[in-house]
Scaffold this active site. Structure first.
Site, short mmCIF file in Angstrom:
data_model
loop_
_atom_site.label_atom_id
_atom_site.label_comp_id
_atom_site.label_asym_id
_atom_site.label_seq_id
_atom_site.Cartn_x
_atom_site.Cartn_y
_atom_site.Cartn_z
N GLN A 197 27.44 47.83 29.14
CA GLN A 197 27.30 46.67 30.40
C GLN A 197 25.93 46.73 30.56
O GLN A 197 25.66 47.69 31.44
CB GLN A 197 28.60 47.04 31.08
CG GLN A 197 28.29 46.11 32.34
CD GLN A 197 29.07 45.68 33.34
OE1 GLN A 197 29.44 46.69 34.44
NE2 GLN A 197 30.23 44.33 33.12
N TYR A 202 26.31 39.88 40.99
CA TYR A 202 24.99 40.40 41.16
C TYR A 202 24.26 39.37 40.36
O TYR A 202 24.96 37.86 39.89
CB TYR A 202 25.00 41.66 39.85
CG TYR A 202 26.12 42.31 40.84
CD1 TYR A 202 25.97 42.99 41.74
CD2 TYR A 202 27.55 42.60 40.19
CE1 TYR A 202 26.10 43.96 42.00
CE2 TYR A 202 28.43 44.28 40.69
CZ TYR A 202 27.38 44.87 42.37
OH TYR A 202 28.74 45.28 42.90
N ARG A 212 30.68 39.80 30.84
CA ARG A 212 31.05 39.41 31.64
C ARG A 212 31.07 38.77 32.74
O ARG A 212 30.22 38.29 33.79
CB ARG A 212 31.62 40.92 32.74
CG ARG A 212 32.51 40.95 33.73
CD ARG A 212 33.24 41.85 34.19
NE ARG A 212 34.31 42.76 33.27
CZ ARG A 212 34.91 43.80 34.29
NH1 ARG A 212 34.76 44.60 35.01
NH2 ARG A 212 35.98 44.24 33.19
N GLY A 252 40.95 49.04 34.23
CA GLY A 252 40.10 49.75 35.33
C GLY A 252 40.24 51.44 35.72
O GLY A 252 40.40 52.56 35.34
C1 FNR Z 1 34.94 48.57 39.38
N1 FNR Z 1 34.03 47.73 38.06
C2 FNR Z 1 33.38 47.23 37.65
N2 FNR Z 1 32.74 46.13 36.88
C3 FNR Z 1 32.04 45.76 36.32
O1 FNR Z 1 31.79 44.75 36.14
N3 FNR Z 1 31.10 47.01 36.52
C4 FNR Z 1 30.76 47.92 37.27
O2 FNR Z 1 30.16 48.65 37.14
C5 FNR Z 1 32.14 48.12 37.33
N4 FNR Z 1 32.18 49.11 38.55
C6 FNR Z 1 33.34 49.73 39.49
C7 FNR Z 1 33.44 51.10 39.65
C8 FNR Z 1 34.86 51.44 40.37
C9 FNR Z 1 35.08 52.59 40.83
C10 FNR Z 1 35.85 50.49 40.38
C11 FNR Z 1 37.42 50.95 41.29
C12 FNR Z 1 36.01 48.87 39.66
C13 FNR Z 1 35.58 46.59 38.08
C14 FNR Z 1 36.52 47.15 37.53
O3 FNR Z 1 35.58 47.20 36.12
C15 FNR Z 1 37.31 46.36 37.32
O4 FNR Z 1 37.30 44.74 36.34
C16 FNR Z 1 38.10 46.46 38.23
O5 FNR Z 1 38.75 47.45 39.01
C17 FNR Z 1 39.74 45.26 38.32
O6 FNR Z 1 40.09 45.77 37.48
P1 FNR Z 1 41.80 47.46 37.58
O7 FNR Z 1 40.91 48.50 38.23
O8 FNR Z 1 42.73 46.46 38.15
O9 FNR Z 1 42.67 47.72 35.99
#
Ligand code: FNR
Length: 366
Positions: free
Chosen positions: A101, A185, A233, A331
């Site tokens: 990403q 962002y 994304r 995630g």
């Molecule tokens: C994230 N999320 C996130 N999204 C993204 O686009 N880039 C990133 O680097 C991050 N970093 C990140 C770190 C941590 C610790 C968490 C918990 C979440 C968001 C993540 O990719 C996801 O979209 C959300 O957590 C929702 O999905 P889940 O966790 O419900 O499956």
């Protein structure tokens, strides 16, 4: 045959199953240098061992100012690419697709880590001046001496940084590049009228606000090989229907425009532009309807990933089997269980359909 463990072909790349590890920042570079460490290798590597079809790196900064925290991962030099190469090779050896990403944090940059309360890091404490479309600071839109509105040179330099980062990602062995245009962002800051008050070609109407995301996507596609996919994304909505903001209708339109710019899949998330930009409900499948709308309403046949509250094998299978999304993006459940995909195969009776690591065969029965 399950839907979850059927392969997805995008261009000439085969993703062996529909489970994607969602990008998740680890804030774990040791010397504030953006270089991958053993932590990143183990974190990404173990999710590949765990059977996910595609393992997405965390938000990886295309330039030092694009980091959320000084400890973020980066890809702004050849040394950064070299530090990631053993991880991409390992992910591929497990039969999984390594993805990166590419990110710029814009006005949300230069903060301490979440477990240090995401406080601003001043330039004289190892932080830096941050970029934004219109100079309004995160989180409360106030004036800030360290948040600067971007001029034309800054815009060109950001597009160049994404292009160069994509080239290095290829050198590092990644097979999919994802442009991060979500969560408040930099690119999302340009998309949303909440943060974009520009009066030049990069602001104003939909086309103006979408211009930077389109240019960045086109720049990445320009250097990314034809046979390999590009993802983007997005935050499909700001969840701020009471004011002029980014909406699902605009996201559908954007998805088609990004398809023209060379994107193959839209990874549909939401929110993050201001502190109250989040959904009222954040339980199972809380963003799925947004992904479905992008899938149903786009004119192009761009693929879609659904993310948010996907925690069980049955849920993930249902999403793909019912044609609601092409990828189930998981995630936090992957933090709890690196072997989510192997467990899902077991639960769904699909162990014949996966090639898990031989070392673990006795435990999983594939
Ligand atoms: C994230 N999320 C996130 N999204 C993204 O686009 N880039 C990133 O680097 C991050 N970093 C990140 C770190 C941590 C610790 C968490 C918990 C979440 C968001 C993540 O990719 C996801 O979209 C959300 O957590 C929702 O999905 P889940 O966790 O419900 O499956």
């Amino acid at each position: 045959m399950t839907a979850l463990f059927s392969p997805l072909e995008l261009r000439e790349t085969t993703i062996p199953n529909r489970v994607m590890v969602s990008p998740m920042c680890q804030y774990s570079c040791e010397d504030r240098d953006g270089l991958a460490t053993d932590w990143h290798h183990t974190h990404l590597g173990s999710r590949a061992v765990g059977g996910a079809g595609l393992v997405m790196s965390e938000a990886t900064a295309v330039e030092p100012r694009g980091r959320i925290t000084p400890e973020d991962l980066g890809i702004w030099s050849d040394d950064h690419a070299d530090a990631l190469a053993k991880t991409t090779a390992f992910v591929r050896e497990q039969g999984s697709v390594p993805a990166i990403q590419l990110a710029h944090a814009g006005r949300k940059a230069s903060k301490t880590r979440p477990w240090e309360d995401s406080e601003p890091v001043a330039p004289d404490e190892g932080g830096w001046d941050v970029l934004s479309p219109s100079g309004n600071a995160w989180p409360y839109e106030d004036e800030s001496p360290t948040t600067r509105a971007m001029d034309q040179n800054d815009i060109e330099s950001v597009v160049d940084s994404f292009r160069a980062a994509a080239e290095r990602s290829l050198d590092a062995g990644f097979e999919v590049a994802e442009v991060h245009a979500a969560h408040g962002y930099l690119l999302h800051e340009f998309l949303s009228p909440v943060t974009n008050h520009r009066e030049d070609d990069y602001g104003g109407d939909f086309e103006g606000r979408a211009r930077l995301t389109r240019e960045v996507t086109a720049a990445v596609r320009d250097v990314w090989p034809d046979e390999k996919p590009v993802f983007v994304r997005i935050s499909a909505t700001d969840w701020l229907d009471d004011r002029d903001s980014w909406t699902v209708d605009q996201s559908v339109r954007l998805a088609d425009r990004l398809h023209e710019a060379g994107a193959d899949l839209i990874d549909v998330s939401s929110g993050g532009i201001v502190p109250d930009s989040f959904p009222e409900y954040a339980g199972p499948n809380y963003q799925l309807r947004l992904a479905e709308r992008v899938r149903e309403e786009t004119e192009s046949d761009i693929a879609v990933g659904a993310v948010g509250g996907i925690t069980t094998p049955e849920q993930a299978e249902g999403i793909v089997a019912n044609g609601r999304a092409d990828l189930a993006v998981v995630g936090r459940e992957h933090l709890r269980d690196p072997y989510f995909a192997l467990h899902a195969a077991e639960k769904l009776g699909a162990t014949e359909e996966v090639e898990g690591p031989v070392q673990y065969r006795r435990a999983f029965g594939f």
